[in-house]
Design a protein around this motif. Structure first.
Motif, PDB file in Angstrom:
ATOM      1  N   MET A  64       0.829  -1.207   0.000  1.00 13.99           N
ATOM      2  CA  MET A  64       0.000   0.000   0.000  1.00 13.99           C
ATOM      3  C   MET A  64       0.869   1.266   0.000  1.00 13.99           C
ATOM      4  O   MET A  64       0.522   2.251  -0.655  1.00 13.99           O
ATOM      5  CB  MET A  64      -0.947  -0.011   1.209  1.00 13.99           C
ATOM      6  N   GLN A  65       1.975   1.215   0.700  1.00 11.97           N
ATOM      7  CA  GLN A  65       2.866   2.382   0.764  1.00 11.97           C
ATOM      8  C   GLN A  65       3.671   2.544  -0.519  1.00 11.97           C
ATOM      9  O   GLN A  65       3.840   3.667  -1.024  1.00 11.97           O
ATOM     10  CB  GLN A  65       3.828   2.255   1.955  1.00 11.97           C
ATOM     11  N   GLU A  66       4.170   1.435  -1.110  1.00 14.58           N
ATOM     12  CA  GLU A  66       5.056   1.502  -2.260  1.00 14.58           C
ATOM     13  C   GLU A  66       4.285   1.777  -3.564  1.00 14.58           C
ATOM     14  O   GLU A  66       4.748   2.577  -4.393  1.00 14.58           O
ATOM     15  CB  GLU A  66       5.847   0.207  -2.394  1.00 14.58           C
ATOM     16  N   SER A  67       3.145   1.146  -3.792  1.00 18.01           N
ATOM     17  CA  SER A  67       2.477   1.279  -5.105  1.00 18.01           C
ATOM     18  C   SER A  67       0.973   1.514  -5.002  1.00 18.01           C
ATOM     19  O   SER A  67       0.295   1.543  -6.035  1.00 18.01           O
ATOM     20  CB  SER A  67       2.700   0.014  -5.936  1.00 18.01           C
ATOM     21  N   ASN A  68       0.465   1.662  -3.750  1.00 20.27           N
ATOM     22  CA  ASN A  68      -0.978   1.771  -3.515  1.00 20.27           C
ATOM     23  C   ASN A  68      -1.730   0.529  -4.044  1.00 20.27           C
ATOM     24  O   ASN A  68      -2.867   0.626  -4.527  1.00 20.27           O
ATOM     25  CB  ASN A  68      -1.535   3.042  -4.156  1.00 20.27           C
ATOM     26  N   LEU A  69      -1.059  -0.610  -3.978  1.00 24.37           N
ATOM     27  CA  LEU A  69      -1.606  -1.925  -4.393  1.00 24.37           C
ATOM     28  C   LEU A  69      -1.927  -1.971  -5.887  1.00 24.37           C
ATOM     29  O   LEU A  69      -2.832  -2.697  -6.310  1.00 24.37           O
ATOM     30  CB  LEU A  69      -2.841  -2.303  -3.568  1.00 24.37           C
ATOM     31  N   TYR A  70      -1.124  -1.274  -6.715  1.00 22.80           N
ATOM     32  CA  TYR A  70      -1.243  -1.374  -8.172  1.00 22.80           C
ATOM     33  C   TYR A  70       0.062  -1.937  -8.735  1.00 22.80           C
ATOM     34  O   TYR A  70       1.153  -1.643  -8.228  1.00 22.80           O
ATOM     35  CB  TYR A  70      -1.520  -0.013  -8.795  1.00 22.80           C
ATOM     36  N   LEU A  89       2.705  -1.511 -11.104  1.00 25.95           N
ATOM     37  CA  LEU A  89       3.174  -0.362 -11.886  1.00 25.95           C
ATOM     38  C   LEU A  89       4.374  -0.718 -12.763  1.00 25.95           C
ATOM     39  O   LEU A  89       5.283  -1.428 -12.344  1.00 25.95           O
ATOM     40  CB  LEU A  89       3.552   0.779 -10.947  1.00 25.95           C
ATOM     41  N   ALA A  90       4.351  -0.175 -13.970  1.00 28.38           N
ATOM     42  CA  ALA A  90       5.522  -0.242 -14.854  1.00 28.38           C
ATOM     43  C   ALA A  90       6.345   1.047 -14.659  1.00 28.38           C
ATOM     44  O   ALA A  90       5.954   1.935 -13.901  1.00 28.38           O
ATOM     45  CB  ALA A  90       5.064  -0.363 -16.302  1.00 28.38           C
ATOM     46  N   GLN A 115      -0.857  -1.699 -14.433  1.00 29.91           N
ATOM     47  CA  GLN A 115      -1.998  -0.890 -14.001  1.00 29.91           C
ATOM     48  C   GLN A 115      -1.603   0.578 -13.797  1.00 29.91           C
ATOM     49  O   GLN A 115      -2.250   1.316 -13.070  1.00 29.91           O
ATOM     50  CB  GLN A 115      -2.580  -1.493 -12.712  1.00 29.91           C
ATOM     51  N   GLY A 116      -0.571   0.965 -14.455  1.00 30.51           N
ATOM     52  CA  GLY A 116      -0.093   2.347 -14.357  1.00 30.51           C
ATOM     53  C   GLY A 116       1.426   2.390 -14.394  1.00 30.51           C
ATOM     54  O   GLY A 116       2.084   1.359 -14.609  1.00 30.51           O
ATOM     55  N   THR A 117       1.977   3.573 -14.165  1.00 26.15           N
ATOM     56  CA  THR A 117       3.431   3.761 -14.207  1.00 26.15           C
ATOM     57  C   THR A 117       3.930   4.499 -12.960  1.00 26.15           C
ATOM     58  O   THR A 117       3.201   5.288 -12.349  1.00 26.15           O
ATOM     59  CB  THR A 117       3.827   4.582 -15.449  1.00 26.15           C
ATOM     60  N   GLY A 118       5.166   4.187 -12.580  1.00 28.30           N
ATOM     61  CA  GLY A 118       5.853   4.867 -11.484  1.00 28.30           C
ATOM     62  C   GLY A 118       7.178   5.441 -11.986  1.00 28.30           C
ATOM     63  O   GLY A 118       7.653   5.051 -13.052  1.00 28.30           O
ATOM     64  N   TYR A 119       7.795   6.338 -11.145  1.00 36.17           N
ATOM     65  CA  TYR A 119       8.981   7.043 -11.635  1.00 36.17           C
ATOM     66  C   TYR A 119      10.123   7.016 -10.620  1.00 36.17           C
ATOM     67  O   TYR A 119      11.024   7.864 -10.681  1.00 36.17           O
ATOM     68  CB  TYR A 119       8.609   8.482 -11.972  1.00 36.17           C
ATOM     69  N   ASP A 120      10.091   6.056  -9.703  1.00 38.81           N
ATOM     70  CA  ASP A 120      11.142   6.011  -8.687  1.00 38.81           C
ATOM     71  C   ASP A 120      12.316   5.190  -9.218  1.00 38.81           C
ATOM     72  O   ASP A 120      12.296   3.947  -9.119  1.00 38.81           O
ATOM     73  CB  ASP A 120      10.579   5.431  -7.413  1.00 38.81           C
ATOM     74  N   TYR A 121      13.343   5.889  -9.757  1.00 41.54           N
ATOM     75  CA  TYR A 121      14.518   5.217 -10.304  1.00 41.54           C
ATOM     76  C   TYR A 121      14.107   4.117 -11.279  1.00 41.54           C
ATOM     77  O   TYR A 121      13.346   4.367 -12.209  1.00 41.54           O
ATOM     78  CB  TYR A 121      15.408   4.684  -9.181  1.00 41.54           C
TER      79      TYR A 121
END
Length: 304
Positions: free
Chosen positions: A200-206, A208-209, A222-228
């Motif tokens: 829940m803290q890292e990806s909000n339970l999605y 992510l690419a 189910q979406g994208t993230g931008y952490d490194y």
């Protein structure tokens, strides 16, 4: 007695005996008209009568008792004949000889019919029974004996868990995957709460690419993230040795990698949810996991 004597006697019943005016005749051998002392020349001596049976029979028949007997017998015969004719007229049956003839003819016909039927049975072969619809043909029997492949059971999709704690269906499905992997590995309930709070803290339970890793966009996400170069539910980095991008983009693999790392932490079960999560993730914000503990506990309770 001569018949004329009866008539003369009736006419003189009250006047006494009257002799006939006719002279004695030699032709009369019996009765009162026979001349006394004269011998009938036609009468034979007893010695001659013994040798002439017809004359004895005539003399016997001429006597009165024999005549009465003959009359009685004739009368009885006539009565029997009349009774028989009347019985035959009233009884609608055929004569005895006709009945016997008909019975014999019927018996002969029956015997002839039996012989004819027996001869036909010997000459003619019995008919072959015609197969009915219920009798299986050789082709049908062969088909029925052929082994049939058992039908493969169709895989049934497990019912999706209903979302709780403010999650949508995609988030709830990802939480169910994490709990399922943890139960398979034998992780206690406390470890399941730690894993749900971390995701829940890292990806909000999605799932992510990351555009920094273009490969991750080729997999279901189910979406994208931008952490490194972090990807997936737990934002694990392929550069830190968590695995290949293709593996980290699979929720089941990412959950198993997190539980294996948790089991490597000594005394994690005595730690708080936030402390155990930080020991695995080594985040720059160690206290951020604690805010999700309550909701994570509700989600685990709904899935286990």
């Amino acid at each position: 007695m001569h018949p004329n004597d009866e008539v003369k006697r009736e006419s003189t019943s009250n006047a006494g005996p009257i002799r006939s005016a006719e002279p004695p005749s030699d032709d009369r051998l019996t009765g009162r008209h026979r001349a006394p002392g004269r011998r009938n020349p036609l009468r034979r001596s007893p010695l001659r009568d013994e040798g002439n049976p017809p004359s004895r029979i005539r003399s016997a028949v001429g006597s009165t008792p024999v005549r009465l007997t003959l009359v009685t017998g004739i009368t009885c015969c006539l009565g029997f004949v009349a009774f028989t004719e009347s019985r035959a007229a009233t009884t609608p049956t055929q004569p005895l000889h006709a009945a016997l003839v008909d019975t014999a003819a019927l018996a002969d016909r029956a015997a002839a019919a039996e012989k004819q039927a027996a001869s036909r049975a010997e000459r003619v072969a019995p008919p072959t029974p015609t197969p009915t619809a219920t009798t299986p043909t050789p082709t049908a029997t062969a088909k029925s004996k052929a082994p049939t492949k058992p039908a493969k059971p169709k895989p049934t999709k497990p019912a999706k868990p209903k979302p709780v704690a403010g999650l949508d269906q995609a988030q709830m499905d990802n939480a169910a995957t994490i709990v399922k992997v943890g139960v398979k590995l034998g992780i206690p309930r406390q470890g399941l709460v730690v894993a749900i709070a971390t995701a829940m803290q890292e990806s909000n339970l999605y799932n992510l690419a990351n555009p920094a890793l273009p490969e991750s966009l080729d997999y279901p996400n189910q979406g994208t993230g931008y952490d490194y170069d972090s990807v997936g539910l737990f934002q694990q980095r392929t550069s830190s040795g968590w695995g290949a991008v293709a593996d980290l983009m699979r929720p089941a693999y990412a959950a198993q990698a997190f539980f294996e790392a948790l089991l490597q932490i000594p005394g994690w079960q005595q730690m708080s949810v936030s402390g155990a999560a930080q020991a695995v993730q080594v985040s720059a914000f160690p206290d951020a996991y604690a805010q999700h503990e309550s909701r994570a506990t509700t989600i685990v309770a709904a899935l286990v």
